[in-house]
Motif scaffolding. Sequence first.
Motif, PDB file in Angstrom:
ATOM      1  N   SER A   1      -6.104  -1.130  -6.532  1.00  0.00           N
ATOM      2  CA  SER A   1      -5.213  -0.293  -7.333  1.00  0.00           C
ATOM      3  C   SER A   1      -5.274   1.134  -6.801  1.00  0.00           C
ATOM      4  CB  SER A   1      -5.614  -0.342  -8.815  1.00  0.00           C
ATOM      5  OG  SER A   1      -6.950   0.125  -8.974  1.00  0.00           O
ATOM      6  N   GLY A   2      -4.675   2.045  -7.526  1.00  0.00           N
ATOM      7  CA  GLY A   2      -4.714   3.448  -7.106  1.00  0.00           C
ATOM      8  C   GLY A   2      -3.855   3.692  -5.880  1.00  0.00           C
ATOM      9  N   ASN A   3      -4.461   4.278  -4.860  1.00  0.00           N
ATOM     10  CA  ASN A   3      -3.719   4.653  -3.656  1.00  0.00           C
ATOM     11  C   ASN A   3      -3.739   3.594  -2.556  1.00  0.00           C
ATOM     12  OD1 ASN A   3      -3.089   7.221  -4.741  1.00  0.00           O
ATOM     13  ND2 ASN A   3      -5.100   8.010  -4.131  1.00  0.00           N
ATOM     14  N   ILE A   4      -4.112   2.376  -2.908  1.00  0.00           N
ATOM     15  CA  ILE A   4      -4.145   1.303  -1.928  1.00  0.00           C
ATOM     16  C   ILE A   4      -2.721   0.946  -1.487  1.00  0.00           C
ATOM     17  CG2 ILE A   4      -4.726  -1.120  -1.522  1.00  0.00           C
ATOM     18  CD1 ILE A   4      -7.154   0.600  -1.660  1.00  0.00           C
ATOM     19  N   LEU A   5      -2.490   0.946  -0.177  1.00  0.00           N
ATOM     20  CA  LEU A   5      -1.185   0.559   0.344  1.00  0.00           C
ATOM     21  C   LEU A   5      -1.014  -0.949   0.217  1.00  0.00           C
ATOM     22  CD1 LEU A   5      -1.019   2.743   3.594  1.00  0.00           C
ATOM     23  CD2 LEU A   5       0.076   3.187   1.387  1.00  0.00           C
TER      24      LEU A   5
END
Length: 261
Positions: A226-230
């Motif tokens: 999650s978060g900024n994971i591409l």
Amino acid sequence: LDMLHEDKQLVDLTDKNGDSPLHVACSFGEGEIVEMLVSIGANIRLLNKDGKRARDVAKENGWEEIANYLGSLQQRKRVLPPSRINDLSHSLTTTTPATATTTTSTTPSPSVWASDNFDPPDIFISLRFGEASVAAVVLKGMLEQRGLRVFLCSEQCGGDVQNKIVKNLVHCKLVVILGTRTFGAEGDSAFSTYAELNYVINNKKPFFYVKMCKKIESELGQFHLSGNILYFRWDAETREKQRRVPKKLVDGIVKKLHSLS
């Protein structure tokens, strides 16, 4: 699957283990795919390097209905149409592609732990079998058509199979994560996507995340994916959608792999 419909000669091409598309579909219990492969001329008597037919693979993995279906076909006298006879004759007199070889050998394959025989994969596909097996089988085939070595475990976990998973995960260049609802959840077996995801994150293993659902339910999956994971978004929670892997997805994985060189 679309490629198989367009080029019937691909239907019996095998990977380095001697497994054809029919063997792989049987290992996952994909009855509809098995019927489709048979309908376009898949050889149900083809042996892999362990000397097993697709029916044997289905039976070993507990898919009795598929095993019985293929068994009933084996008992019938098979008459090949002229086009298939020509296809098979051509395959025996020409060199097969480097990514697939046709074999009827009954000699068991060497142990995966034998260093002089182990060929590290370019890509390791990590998935929850009950949720993404169709997508994984199709994706594997499309990547292998690009000349890549792909590991997809098609056996139930345990013993040597677990060792095989570990070795291929450790030595692969890129892990493709098929992120379905329960990806990252702890399973009943000693090795699962929970262990695979932990290894990938803790060892900073390069990975390509395919987001196949709106939200992953497992705590580990939510924490790490999650978060900024591409990610590549592909809404494919049904088997019908999973049969049509986007070309852009394959292109993205290949591009990611090449960027690691």
